[in-house]
Structure formats: C-alpha cells, structure tokens
Design a protein around this motif. Sequence first.
Motif: not given
Length: 416
Positions: A4-10, A24-25, A30-31, A37-38
Amino acid sequence: MTYHPKSDFMRVMMERGFLADCTDYQGLDEALINGVVPTYIGYDATAKSLHVGHLLNIMMLRWLQKTGHKPITLMGGGTTKVGDPSFRADERPLLTPAQIDDNIDGMKQVFAKYLTYGDGATDAIMLNNAEWLDGLNYLDFLRDIGRHFSVNRMLSFESVKSRLDREQSLSFLEFNYMILQAYDFLELNRRYGCLLQMGGSDQWGNIVNGIDLTRRVLDHEIYGLTSPLLTTSDGKKMGKSQGGAMWLNADMLTPYEFWQFWRNTTDADVGRFLKLYTELPLDECDRLGALAGSEINDAKIVLANEVTTLCHGAEAAHAAEATAREVFEKGGIGDDLPTVALTSEDIGDGISIVQLIVKTGLAKSGKEAKRLIAENGAKIDDAPLTDAGLMIDAAALASPIKLSAGKKRHALVKLD
C-alpha cells in the motif's frame, strides 16, 4: 505482493496498471516521499521516431513529473553503436554516428509534447550516454567496471538465455551491452543523483545489474521499477498494426491514422488503455470501459481523442474525429485521409488498381492487394471492388478516388 504505497507516484503506478515489478517497494516509496527523485528511462536511437510501444514508458515519466519528480530521458547515442540484444533473434544493424544523431533529433520532438524540460528541480533533462561512453578507456573500464560482473550470472538472464537456448549467435559486442547499460545507471547516479531506472519488464536484468554495480562502486542505494510488456487482448504486441509501426511523429504517421489506431481498439482493451494512455480519472476509465454493445464505440472515440490530444494536440484530435465521422457516417471523403498524389507520368496509359492499393499502403504487396479484392475486402468510392484487373487512367482521376480496405482503413488517390 500487496503493497500500500504512501507516495503519489507509486499509487498512480499501481492503480493505473503501470507496475510489473520493483526492486524495493518500501525503499523507493520512502525516497519518493522524502524528496525529488531523479528517474531515467533509456531510449536507443534506432529510428527517427518513437512508436506506440514506447508510449507506456513515456506516460510513466509524465506521471513522475506530475507527482513532483524529475524525469531524465537518456538517449543512447553510445549504446546504439552496440545494440540491445534483449529478446531479439538477431543482431541489430549498426548505425553511423550521423544516423544516430539524426534519429535523436526526431525522438526529441516526441518527448517535448509529454514532458516539461528546463532547469527547475522537477524539469526534465535530456542526456546522451555518448557523453561518458565515447571517451572510455577500454583497459581502465575492464579493470574498474568489468571485474564486478559475473559471466555465470549474465548467462542466467532470460534475455541471454532465450538466445542461447535457440542456439542463436550472441556476439561479444552485444554481450557488452548489459555492462554498458549498468554503467549508465552508475554514471547517472554519480553525475545527476539519479535514484531510479524504469523500463519494460524485459529490462529487469539490465536494471538489476546497474543497481548492483552502483552499490559496489559508490555504495549508493538506488532502485528499479518495471512496467508490464503490453500485448492487446488478442495477443498482438502493442503498437504494431498491419501497416507496420504506429509512429508518434506526425511526419511518419498522420494524426488521422494515429487516431484511427486507438479508435480500432478491441472492446476488451478499452478500460485498460484509458488508464494507461490517458489522464482521465480512474472511475471514468472504469465507467467507459464497462460500456457494452454499440456504446463501447463512444468510449473508443474518447480514448482516441485523449491519446491524440496528448501526442498531436486537441486540434488534430478534433480534425481526425470529424474526418472519421464524415468517412464512416456520411460516406464522404474527408480532408484528413492519407493521400497519394500521382502525376500524369506516374499514370501513363493507365495504372492498375492493384498497384494503387499498394501505393496507398492499404496492402503491402500486389499479392495481398489481389487477395483483398478476391475476399471482397476492397472498395472504390464506397462501392465493392471486384475486378483485380481494373485499370485507372488520368481521366478517372479528374476527381480524387477513395480506396478502402475493410471498414476502417481508407486512403485517397488524386492527380497532381
């Protein structure tokens, strides 16, 4: 696994169907939360345009930028000189540096439509791996980089194994390709702080190599994310049609033909393609994808309009839809149809209808054109074409002739 991702992109990647696998999900998630994140995707410069098969990854970069991160489009000016052997039955033809530069110029035009380039924190940048690959000293490279690669491990990668299992030749030149791609990731991390490489799932082995190399040489933690290799519901490779590749550059494929490609999507693919290739909200994609009967055609028009607007602009999408309506609903000619202009010299005393069908691209060969006519698949000015021996002279082209293959493919022939 269920993550269950926290970031918008994931979240976007998972909800819209872009995600096949990730190294590494949690670490990547977290990054993405902690800062910009480039992220890079590599594109070898093997043609003057990208095609629909590339569009999935271009949309991933677009979403990456929209969710606050930095896309890097890496042009393979260096690696194109070697050629990616992944899942190919043969070696790629080698191009000259001038051809490669020419191809990169053509590909740049596509990226500019989907991404915002500039100097800002989340502005995209375009790089060329020739920048660090062209000047490599071979002995230094072998000593500093080559020693980190196990040939046993490289032989175990699916892309290499599939070639060897079929007893097809794999040259040393191509074998080097995966080392060069791994080195790209290392250099992008060293020079530009790149933390993520994305690609199709056939690139998994190459991406993992780059992560391992960067960890060994720089002791940096970086990530990989792959997208599914898309096929249509009838098993065809995405982006291919009877007429060949569906190019994204208007000078290689007209916006009308591009629009038609999406309008002809199989019913079963509509909902999935709306999620992947448009920015419509998820619930709207689900609603349109669930339409049944003739209503699904309305959803296909929405899909064609949305995708064509992103690639060629709203005006081109509207013009394509108007032409399609004129051609299909009113039996008209439509200004936007692919057109072949002939001179009196081309026609001479007359030109066969079979030759005309081939010239318009509605068939690849005379044999295919004759079969189309024999199977009642060809029309001339919306009337069935039954005579494969029909000759067309200059007088017959006083006004343009409309040729059709099946219900969905049309072209005009006119006299210049």
